[in-house]
Design a protein around this motif. Sequence first.
Motif, short mmCIF file in Angstrom:
data_model
loop_
_atom_site.label_atom_id
_atom_site.label_comp_id
_atom_site.label_asym_id
_atom_site.label_seq_id
_atom_site.Cartn_x
_atom_site.Cartn_y
_atom_site.Cartn_z
N GLU A 137 81.71 -55.86 35.01
CA GLU A 137 81.17 -54.51 35.15
C GLU A 137 82.06 -53.65 36.05
N ILE A 138 82.53 -54.24 37.14
CA ILE A 138 83.40 -53.50 38.06
C ILE A 138 84.71 -53.11 37.37
N GLY A 139 85.30 -54.06 36.66
CA GLY A 139 86.56 -53.78 35.98
C GLY A 139 86.42 -52.72 34.90
N ALA A 140 85.21 -52.62 34.30
CA ALA A 140 85.00 -51.67 33.21
C ALA A 140 84.74 -50.25 33.71
N LEU A 141 84.29 -50.09 34.95
CA LEU A 141 83.90 -48.77 35.43
C LEU A 141 84.99 -47.70 35.27
N PRO A 142 86.25 -47.95 35.65
CA PRO A 142 87.27 -46.91 35.47
C PRO A 142 87.60 -46.65 33.99
N LEU A 143 87.35 -47.64 33.14
CA LEU A 143 87.69 -47.50 31.73
C LEU A 143 86.61 -46.76 30.95
N GLU A 144 85.41 -46.75 31.49
CA GLU A 144 84.29 -46.10 30.81
C GLU A 144 83.95 -44.74 31.41
N SER B 280 94.81 -52.07 48.63
CA SER B 280 94.95 -50.66 49.03
C SER B 280 94.96 -49.74 47.81
N THR B 281 94.02 -49.98 46.92
CA THR B 281 93.94 -49.22 45.68
C THR B 281 92.49 -48.84 45.43
N ALA B 282 92.29 -47.67 44.83
CA ALA B 282 90.94 -47.25 44.46
C ALA B 282 90.99 -46.46 43.16
N TYR B 283 89.88 -46.51 42.44
CA TYR B 283 89.70 -45.70 41.24
C TYR B 283 88.60 -44.68 41.52
N LEU B 284 88.94 -43.40 41.49
CA LEU B 284 87.98 -42.33 41.65
C LEU B 284 87.33 -42.07 40.30
N LEU B 285 86.00 -41.93 40.29
CA LEU B 285 85.28 -41.96 39.02
C LEU B 285 84.53 -40.68 38.67
N ARG B 286 84.65 -39.63 39.47
CA ARG B 286 84.01 -38.36 39.14
C ARG B 286 85.01 -37.23 39.30
N PRO C 30 91.65 -57.09 33.19
CA PRO C 30 91.87 -55.65 33.03
C PRO C 30 90.62 -54.85 32.77
N GLY C 31 89.47 -55.51 32.57
CA GLY C 31 88.25 -54.80 32.19
C GLY C 31 88.09 -54.75 30.67
N LEU C 32 86.86 -54.71 30.21
CA LEU C 32 86.53 -54.66 28.78
C LEU C 32 87.30 -55.71 27.97
N PRO C 33 87.13 -57.00 28.30
CA PRO C 33 87.93 -58.04 27.65
C PRO C 33 87.69 -58.16 26.15
N GLN C 34 86.57 -57.67 25.64
CA GLN C 34 86.32 -57.71 24.20
C GLN C 34 87.25 -56.76 23.45
N ARG C 35 87.77 -55.75 24.14
CA ARG C 35 88.66 -54.77 23.51
C ARG C 35 90.10 -54.86 24.03
N ALA C 36 90.25 -55.09 25.31
CA ALA C 36 91.59 -55.08 25.91
C ALA C 36 92.47 -56.16 25.29
N THR C 37 93.68 -55.80 24.91
CA THR C 37 94.60 -56.76 24.30
C THR C 37 95.60 -57.27 25.33
N VAL C 38 96.17 -58.43 25.02
CA VAL C 38 97.18 -59.00 25.92
C VAL C 38 98.38 -58.07 26.03
N GLY C 39 98.87 -57.58 24.90
CA GLY C 39 100.03 -56.69 24.92
C GLY C 39 99.76 -55.42 25.68
N GLY C 40 98.60 -54.81 25.46
CA GLY C 40 98.27 -53.58 26.16
C GLY C 40 98.07 -53.79 27.64
N THR C 41 97.51 -54.93 28.03
CA THR C 41 97.33 -55.26 29.45
C THR C 41 98.67 -55.33 30.16
N ILE C 42 99.64 -55.95 29.50
CA ILE C 42 100.98 -56.07 30.09
C ILE C 42 101.69 -54.72 30.08
N ALA C 43 101.65 -54.04 28.94
CA ALA C 43 102.36 -52.76 28.83
C ALA C 43 101.85 -51.73 29.83
#
Length: 390
Positions: free
Chosen positions: A278-285, A316-322, A109-122
Amino acid sequence: MGVALSADLHAIDGITPRNIVRATSEAEVADTIRGANERGEAIVITGGATRLGVGDPPARYDTALDLSALRGIVEYEPGDLVATVRAGTTLAELAEALTPRGQRWPVEPGLPQRATVGGTIASAAGGPSRLRYFHPRDWVIGARVVLGDGTPVRSGGRVVKNVTGYDLTRLWSGTFGTLVAIVEVTLKLTAIPERTVSLIADADVPEAFETAKLLQGSGLPLDALAIVTGEAAGSLGARGDAALLVRLTGPAAAVRRLGREVRELVRWRDVANEVWNEIGALPLEAKWAARVAWPSATRPAIQFAGYPAVIYPGNSTAYLLRSIDRATFGKVRASLEAVGGIAVLERASGEYKREAGGAWGTPRVPLAIARALKERFDPRGVLAPGRMPA
């Protein structure tokens, strides 16, 4: 149970809770939710807060129920490839427990040091692993949750062959804490691959999409595939307007053969496997982010050249970052929804969300069904009211 936390850490679109409860047990979660029912208060469930901003501003927000202290491994059966963990366990903590036995939960899910299992699922969090391992709910076989009236419930089981309540367990994924508070989950695991290789290629945006199409059409067993564009590509060390990245995993000999085939398509450079974090963290940061998706048979009606984005062409998914102006975002959303796609605001101000017509766009689930589910599991509307269409 504690309340000595800053409300700013739990703010959503500028709205802060009056109270913060840091639960350390299922009983405390149930007591907090029952108390909210009695007082007519509203609760938002939080964990690592990596995706707390996803959704509309809460209609009411009295208490933040923080589950980040509800952590740890409850039961681990390496021989069965199954682990039961508390919802506040971070992905990094889970990996630390599983790695010595050569196993993992294949969700990124990105940011594994912070992301929780419950939050990832929810939150049904996306990421690089979706290409091969699909949805997080596909790797959950059981859960303990607390309903919106404070009732503890178990669904599914603790072994893979036990499917009692399995569909109910899958239902909790993607509901963003609006139906239940997830307190414990039983996860399916898989073996850590013997060998992992990551490659990066410089390209312009059309070349990156074309090469990705060739890779997908080749039938080669890719583990992850991404295109990163604009300044986001530059942050990964790309030398062009886009970076195409691929990950190969499996037995060492198979990965060598696969690598030779992939290298025939384009000039690649080896890159550290950590690049996927790093890629997974980009939309979260990012200060602003929107998740867009389109039917696999179509091409997105979006010009990515010169614009920062993380694209997963295999999904077929993208995260727009600006941030883009609301009128332009409205046109993007309308064009995607017209062909069966979506455009969801994941990180934006409450004002932007309101002026853009809401975080979610046109609801994918009929409102009558959404309301029926809300009334069934959270009859008094205690859990995150207003955050999802209902």
